[in-house]
Design a protein around this motif. Structure first.
Motif, PDB file in Angstrom:
ATOM      1  N   LYS A 117      23.633  47.521  71.109  1.00  0.00           N
ATOM      2  CA  LYS A 117      23.815  47.972  69.734  1.00  0.00           C
ATOM      3  C   LYS A 117      25.061  47.284  69.208  1.00  0.00           C
ATOM      4  CE  LYS A 117      23.392  52.026  66.959  1.00  0.00           C
ATOM      5  NZ  LYS A 117      22.967  53.417  66.999  1.00  0.00           N
ATOM      6  N   LEU A 118      24.924  46.511  68.119  1.00  0.00           N
ATOM      7  CA  LEU A 118      26.061  45.805  67.541  1.00  0.00           C
ATOM      8  C   LEU A 118      27.002  46.830  66.916  1.00  0.00           C
ATOM      9  CD1 LEU A 118      24.218  42.765  65.964  1.00  0.00           C
ATOM     10  CD2 LEU A 118      25.295  42.933  68.187  1.00  0.00           C
ATOM     11  N   ASP A 119      28.317  46.645  67.145  1.00  0.00           N
ATOM     12  CA  ASP A 119      29.265  47.664  66.708  1.00  0.00           C
ATOM     13  C   ASP A 119      30.207  47.211  65.605  1.00  0.00           C
ATOM     14  OD1 ASP A 119      30.828  45.943  68.138  1.00  0.00           O
ATOM     15  OD2 ASP A 119      31.483  47.400  69.624  1.00  0.00           O
ATOM     16  N   ASN A 125      25.573  48.713  63.798  1.00  0.00           N
ATOM     17  CA  ASN A 125      24.602  49.748  64.184  1.00  0.00           C
ATOM     18  C   ASN A 125      23.170  49.247  64.294  1.00  0.00           C
ATOM     19  OD1 ASN A 125      26.505  51.826  64.443  1.00  0.00           O
ATOM     20  ND2 ASN A 125      26.459  52.200  62.240  1.00  0.00           N
ATOM     21  N   GLN A 126      22.966  47.946  64.371  1.00  0.00           N
ATOM     22  CA  GLN A 126      21.624  47.387  64.558  1.00  0.00           C
ATOM     23  C   GLN A 126      21.370  47.216  66.057  1.00  0.00           C
ATOM     24  OE1 GLN A 126      19.237  46.512  62.165  1.00  0.00           O
ATOM     25  NE2 GLN A 126      20.607  47.628  60.797  1.00  0.00           N
ATOM     26  N   ASN A 127      20.178  47.588  66.485  1.00  0.00           N
ATOM     27  CA  ASN A 127      19.782  47.398  67.878  1.00  0.00           C
ATOM     28  C   ASN A 127      19.298  45.960  68.068  1.00  0.00           C
ATOM     29  OD1 ASN A 127      20.272  50.066  68.706  1.00  0.00           O
ATOM     30  ND2 ASN A 127      18.345  50.718  67.803  1.00  0.00           N
ATOM     31  N   ALA A 128      19.620  45.401  69.222  1.00  0.00           N
ATOM     32  CA  ALA A 128      19.240  44.021  69.507  1.00  0.00           C
ATOM     33  C   ALA A 128      18.893  43.872  70.989  1.00  0.00           C
ATOM     34  CB  ALA A 128      20.379  43.068  69.140  1.00  0.00           C
ATOM     35  N   ILE A 129      18.158  42.809  71.276  1.00  0.00           N
ATOM     36  CA  ILE A 129      17.802  42.476  72.658  1.00  0.00           C
ATOM     37  C   ILE A 129      18.413  41.115  72.967  1.00  0.00           C
ATOM     38  CG2 ILE A 129      15.918  42.002  74.260  1.00  0.00           C
ATOM     39  CD1 ILE A 129      14.137  43.774  72.495  1.00  0.00           C
ATOM     40  N   VAL A 130      19.115  41.016  74.093  1.00  0.00           N
ATOM     41  CA  VAL A 130      19.719  39.751  74.501  1.00  0.00           C
ATOM     42  C   VAL A 130      18.602  38.825  74.966  1.00  0.00           C
ATOM     43  CG1 VAL A 130      21.327  38.635  76.082  1.00  0.00           C
ATOM     44  CG2 VAL A 130      21.854  40.902  75.174  1.00  0.00           C
ATOM     45  N   GLN A 131      18.502  37.681  74.286  1.00  0.00           N
ATOM     46  CA  GLN A 131      17.439  36.728  74.602  1.00  0.00           C
ATOM     47  C   GLN A 131      17.938  35.595  75.494  1.00  0.00           C
ATOM     48  OE1 GLN A 131      15.794  34.674  71.189  1.00  0.00           O
ATOM     49  NE2 GLN A 131      13.774  34.679  72.118  1.00  0.00           N
ATOM     50  N   GLU A 132      19.204  35.207  75.295  1.00  0.00           N
ATOM     51  CA  GLU A 132      19.752  34.091  76.076  1.00  0.00           C
ATOM     52  C   GLU A 132      21.250  34.302  76.265  1.00  0.00           C
ATOM     53  OE1 GLU A 132      20.483  29.331  75.395  1.00  0.00           O
ATOM     54  OE2 GLU A 132      18.673  30.215  74.539  1.00  0.00           O
ATOM     55  N   VAL A 133      21.765  33.889  77.413  1.00  0.00           N
ATOM     56  CA  VAL A 133      23.185  33.991  77.716  1.00  0.00           C
ATOM     57  C   VAL A 133      23.661  32.625  78.194  1.00  0.00           C
ATOM     58  CG1 VAL A 133      24.912  35.116  79.165  1.00  0.00           C
ATOM     59  CG2 VAL A 133      22.910  36.401  78.420  1.00  0.00           C
ATOM     60  N   SER A 134      24.746  32.121  77.587  1.00  0.00           N
ATOM     61  CA  SER A 134      25.340  30.871  78.051  1.00  0.00           C
ATOM     62  C   SER A 134      26.839  31.094  78.253  1.00  0.00           C
ATOM     63  CB  SER A 134      25.087  29.739  77.050  1.00  0.00           C
ATOM     64  OG  SER A 134      26.064  29.762  76.037  1.00  0.00           O
ATOM     65  N   LYS A 135      27.567  30.040  78.521  1.00  0.00           N
ATOM     66  CA  LYS A 135      29.004  30.178  78.764  1.00  0.00           C
ATOM     67  C   LYS A 135      29.789  30.455  77.483  1.00  0.00           C
ATOM     68  CE  LYS A 135      29.113  27.261  82.845  1.00  0.00           C
ATOM     69  NZ  LYS A 135      29.640  26.068  83.472  1.00  0.00           N
ATOM     70  N   THR A 136      29.244  30.077  76.309  1.00  0.00           N
ATOM     71  CA  THR A 136      29.988  30.227  75.062  1.00  0.00           C
ATOM     72  C   THR A 136      29.311  31.115  74.026  1.00  0.00           C
ATOM     73  OG1 THR A 136      28.979  28.218  74.212  1.00  0.00           O
ATOM     74  CG2 THR A 136      31.115  27.987  75.310  1.00  0.00           C
ATOM     75  N   TYR A 138      25.881  34.170  73.042  1.00  0.00           N
ATOM     76  CA  TYR A 138      24.675  34.962  73.305  1.00  0.00           C
ATOM     77  C   TYR A 138      23.693  34.685  72.174  1.00  0.00           C
ATOM     78  CZ  TYR A 138      27.067  38.095  76.628  1.00  0.00           C
ATOM     79  OH  TYR A 138      27.728  38.623  77.696  1.00  0.00           O
ATOM     80  N   ILE A 139      22.428  34.729  72.479  1.00  0.00           N
ATOM     81  CA  ILE A 139      21.401  34.748  71.444  1.00  0.00           C
ATOM     82  C   ILE A 139      20.719  36.099  71.551  1.00  0.00           C
ATOM     83  CG2 ILE A 139      19.229  33.787  70.629  1.00  0.00           C
ATOM     84  CD1 ILE A 139      20.231  31.045  71.390  1.00  0.00           C
ATOM     85  N   VAL A 140      20.737  36.843  70.424  1.00  0.00           N
ATOM     86  CA  VAL A 140      20.152  38.179  70.400  1.00  0.00           C
ATOM     87  C   VAL A 140      19.107  38.256  69.302  1.00  0.00           C
ATOM     88  CG1 VAL A 140      22.217  39.295  71.341  1.00  0.00           C
ATOM     89  CG2 VAL A 140      21.942  39.129  68.889  1.00  0.00           C
ATOM     90  N   VAL A 141      18.123  39.124  69.502  1.00  0.00           N
ATOM     91  CA  VAL A 141      17.076  39.355  68.511  1.00  0.00           C
ATOM     92  C   VAL A 141      17.288  40.749  67.936  1.00  0.00           C
ATOM     93  CG1 VAL A 141      14.596  39.555  68.130  1.00  0.00           C
ATOM     94  CG2 VAL A 141      15.458  37.895  69.777  1.00  0.00           C
ATOM     95  N   LEU A 142      17.467  40.830  66.614  1.00  0.00           N
ATOM     96  CA  LEU A 142      17.598  42.126  65.956  1.00  0.00           C
ATOM     97  C   LEU A 142      16.217  42.755  65.880  1.00  0.00           C
ATOM     98  CD1 LEU A 142      20.042  41.309  63.030  1.00  0.00           C
ATOM     99  CD2 LEU A 142      20.546  42.393  65.197  1.00  0.00           C
ATOM    100  N   GLU A 143      16.070  43.940  66.460  1.00  0.00           N
ATOM    101  CA  GLU A 143      14.758  44.581  66.553  1.00  0.00           C
ATOM    102  C   GLU A 143      14.184  44.931  65.186  1.00  0.00           C
ATOM    103  OE1 GLU A 143      15.796  47.796  69.217  1.00  0.00           O
ATOM    104  OE2 GLU A 143      14.808  46.753  70.860  1.00  0.00           O
ATOM    105  N   SER A 144      14.988  45.499  64.294  1.00  0.00           N
ATOM    106  CA  SER A 144      14.452  45.969  63.013  1.00  0.00           C
ATOM    107  C   SER A 144      14.117  44.823  62.074  1.00  0.00           C
ATOM    108  CB  SER A 144      15.437  46.916  62.337  1.00  0.00           C
ATOM    109  OG  SER A 144      16.622  46.229  62.014  1.00  0.00           O
ATOM    110  N   LEU A 145      14.887  43.748  62.109  1.00  0.00           N
ATOM    111  CA  LEU A 145      14.653  42.622  61.210  1.00  0.00           C
ATOM    112  C   LEU A 145      13.814  41.527  61.846  1.00  0.00           C
ATOM    113  CD1 LEU A 145      18.198  42.277  59.654  1.00  0.00           C
ATOM    114  CD2 LEU A 145      16.195  43.348  58.660  1.00  0.00           C
ATOM    115  N   GLY A 146      13.775  41.495  63.167  1.00  0.00           N
ATOM    116  CA  GLY A 146      13.024  40.452  63.844  1.00  0.00           C
ATOM    117  C   GLY A 146      13.668  39.082  63.702  1.00  0.00           C
ATOM    118  N   CYS A 147      14.960  39.034  63.416  1.00  0.00           N
ATOM    119  CA  CYS A 147      15.619  37.734  63.296  1.00  0.00           C
ATOM    120  C   CYS A 147      16.534  37.503  64.490  1.00  0.00           C
ATOM    121  CB  CYS A 147      16.373  37.622  61.983  1.00  0.00           C
ATOM    122  SG  CYS A 147      17.828  38.633  61.845  1.00  0.00           S
TER     123      CYS A 147
END
Length: 154
Positions: A117-119, A125-136, A138-147
């Protein structure tokens, strides 16, 4: 009235938006300013945030009116019905584009697939799913917006 998503021909987003406005149909084509490099110069260019998509707001019974504008291919469907975007989601997009601020987001170590949950920031307050993790970043997908968001960290 609902917000619907209209699929356009490639690179026709601004033209479709202008034509729909001329027809008296409320629409929204979110634009971002990017600097483009050519061989001899750099130029600021307004580009659509979502390629080939324009949001239109109208009654369900008036949905066929949009096809009076050239460049429209079809509505975007979800589960066999035209996709409806909530008013608060459109407001989040508008608010995020209007903000020039850069926000610091505190991220604890996460792995691919974690739900977070982004703070802070525009997407607070948007929920997200971590899609990718690198050294510098994160790529996250916002569940409600799908972006998809790319979050840099140090």
């Amino acid at each position: 009235m609902n917000w619907y998503v209209v699929y356009t021909k490639p690179k026709w987003e601004k033209k479709v938006s202008d034509k729909l406005n001329q027809l008296g149909i409320e629409c929204y084509c979110p634009l971002v300013t990017r600097i483009r490099q050519w061989s001899d110069r750099k130029k600021k260019v307004e580009m659509p945030l979502f390629n080939s998509y324009v949001f239109v707001r109208l009654q369900d019974s008036d949905r066929n009116q949009i096809f009076q504008a050239s460049g429209i291919v079809r509505y975007l469907f979800w589960l066999g019905k035209p996709a409806i975007v909530r008013d608060d989601e459109i407001e989040i997009i508008k608010k995020s584009l209007a903000s020039d601020s850069v926000y610091d987001v505190l991220i604890s170590p996460h792995q691919k697939g974690d739900r977070i949950k982004l703070d802070s920031g525009v997407f607070n307050n948007q929920n997200a799913i971590v899609q990718e993790v690198s050294k510098t970043y994160y790529i996250v997908v916002l569940e409600s917006l799908g972006c998809v968001l790319k979050i840099k960290y140090k």
